[in-house]
Every structure is written in C-alpha cells, then in structure tokens.
Design an enzyme around this catalytic site. Structure first.
Site, mmCIF file in Angstrom:
data_model
loop_
_atom_site.group_PDB
_atom_site.id
_atom_site.type_symbol
_atom_site.label_atom_id
_atom_site.label_comp_id
_atom_site.label_asym_id
_atom_site.label_seq_id
_atom_site.Cartn_x
_atom_site.Cartn_y
_atom_site.Cartn_z
ATOM 1 N N TYR A 32 0.832 -1.205 0.000
ATOM 2 C CA TYR A 32 0.000 0.000 0.000
ATOM 3 C C TYR A 32 0.870 1.260 0.000
ATOM 4 C CZ TYR A 32 -3.386 3.511 1.490
ATOM 5 O OH TYR A 32 -4.161 4.641 1.573
ATOM 6 N N LYS A 39 1.038 4.206 -2.981
ATOM 7 C CA LYS A 39 0.717 5.610 -2.759
ATOM 8 C C LYS A 39 1.864 6.513 -3.222
ATOM 9 C CE LYS A 39 -2.688 4.767 -2.567
ATOM 10 N NZ LYS A 39 -3.975 5.255 -3.124
#
Length: 259
Positions: free
Chosen positions: A154, A158
């Site tokens: 994750y 990002k």
C-alpha cells in the site's frame, strides 16, 4: 460547472465527495466494481448522472471501463479515488496482487485511455512518506505471495500515485494534475477509530475538482487535508524515476502514454 468522473465512488469517501460536488452544481459520473455495487452507488448518490462498472483489478476490464467513460463524452475532471489497503494476497487474472492492480495500474491505464480532462486528481496517502520509491518489483512478480506484505504494498502504491500526478502534469501541460492525502478517516478503509477530519478531506477534493482557486491551477502538487500544500517524498520529483514508472506500467499493460 464541471463534469466529473470519480473511481471507487459506490460508497465511503468517494460517495461523500460525489454528493458534495453535485450539491455544488457539478455533474458527476460514479464508478462501481460490478452491478450490485452500481446499485449501491445509485442509492447512496441518487442525483449522479450515471454509474459505469468495471473491476479495476482486471486490466481488460479497466480498459473497457475507459472505453465506456469515453462513450459518455468529455470530462473536465477525473478523480482516481479507488484503492485497496489491508488484506491477504489476492492474485488477479493478470497474475499480480489485486492491490497493485487497483492502486497502481488502474489509474495509469485510465489516465492514458480516457480523453484528456482539464484536471486529474490522484488520491495518495501520508503513508507514502515511508513507502518504497525504488520501483523495484512494483507488481510483486519476483517476490510473490510468500513475501507479500499489504502495508508495504500500500505504501509503495501511494508513492506511485504521487509520481503519476507529477509525471502526467509534466507530460501534459494543458492538464492540471495533482495528488492529495485525505487523511486517516473513519471510513471502511480507515476504520471506526480513525481521527481524521472528513470535512477537511472533502474540501481538498472539491478544491482540486473545481480548479478555481489559485492552488488548484498549478500542477504536480501534493496536498494534505485542508486543503494545505504538503511536501511529498523527495524522490517523487525525480523525472527519471517518473519515466521509469510510466515505462513499467506501459510494458505490463500494453498501454502507452499518449502525447
């Protein structure tokens, strides 16, 4: 008023932002993963123009989604809001983790294939600050399920979202392309104990979508909730790194960045 397409807008923050933009006079097209989620999206945001469906974990479905969006006509704004966070490794039909497909490849594919809007908004996270920006094995093909870590995946995705905003903003000077951190919010993704301010997050989306304020007329900027200009991880400004990420995505998806 603007015409706006928002991915991942069947519920949560995407739906909240859609309703807010509609209340301000804008036309909004929603996105849902499948027919059931499309029904949920319509119920949560009944004044939306329409809902388009497509599973962003599938490259072929994401390409088809771009075609369906283009059939609806021109858009002023595309907001890449869809994203996955915690959860086990889930291999897609393309042989990569669903998180990498949804968070990294989908915004790349849609940005390349949807007719250029006036404004692009990529939803990142403050967690990108501790993300891996090396661009090594971004799709977890070498490490595979055995080494998969959802938080690491994750955070890295990002980073990619911030890089996309800067890369497309540099490549396409006629498009204002920016990224934002919505904060840690009490949504399905953030959890009930999250302490972030939903109103501050929504204000950032609205500012970048409407494009009227001075800050929204720049490109390649990373915003914290407020909206407040933030400082992205330094490596995101590296143009060679930007080009490398675009190249990796192009090679895997078969979708080239148009001029």
């Amino acid at each position: 008023m603007a015409r706006i397409f928002i991915t991942g807008s069947s519920d949560g923050l995407g739906s909240t932002v859609a309703n807010r933009l509609i209340s301000r006079g804008h036309r909004v097209v929603l996105h849902a993963r499948n027919a059931q989620r499309a029904s949920d999206a319509t119920a949560a945001c009944p004044k939306a123009e329409t809902v388009v469906t497509g599973d962003l974990s599938s490259i072929s479905e994401t390409k088809k989604l771009a075609e369906d969006v283009n059939k609806l006509g021109a858009f002023d704004v595309v907001i890449h809001n869809a994203g996955l966070y915690r959860g086990p490794y889930r291999e897609t039909v393309d042989g990569i983790p669903a998180l990498a497909a949804v968070n990294t490849l989908a915004p790349y594919i849609l940005t390349c294939l949807i007719k250029h809007p006036k404004r692009l908004v990529f939803v990142s996270s403050d967690m990108h600050q501790s993300g891996d920006d090396s661009l090594e094995d971004i799709l977890w093909q070498r490490r595979g399920e055995k080494e998969y870590n959802d938080v690491k995946a994750y955070r890295a995705s990002k980073v990619h979202n911030v890089i996309f905003a800067k890369a497309f903003g540099r490549r396409w000077p006629d498009v204002k392309s920016n990224s934002l951190d919505p904060g840690w919010l009490p949504t399905k993704m953030g959890g009930a104990h999250a302490s972030g301010d939903v109103e501050a997050a929504v204000a950032t989306y609205v500012m970048l979508a409407e494009g009227e304020e001075k800050d929204a007329q720049r490109s390649g900027i990373y915003y914290n909730p407020g909206p407040i200009e933030g400082k992205a991880q330094a490596g995101c400004d590296d143009e060679d790194k930007q080009e490398r990420l675009l190249s990796i995505c192009a090679e895997f998806t078969g979708v080239q960045v148009p001029e």
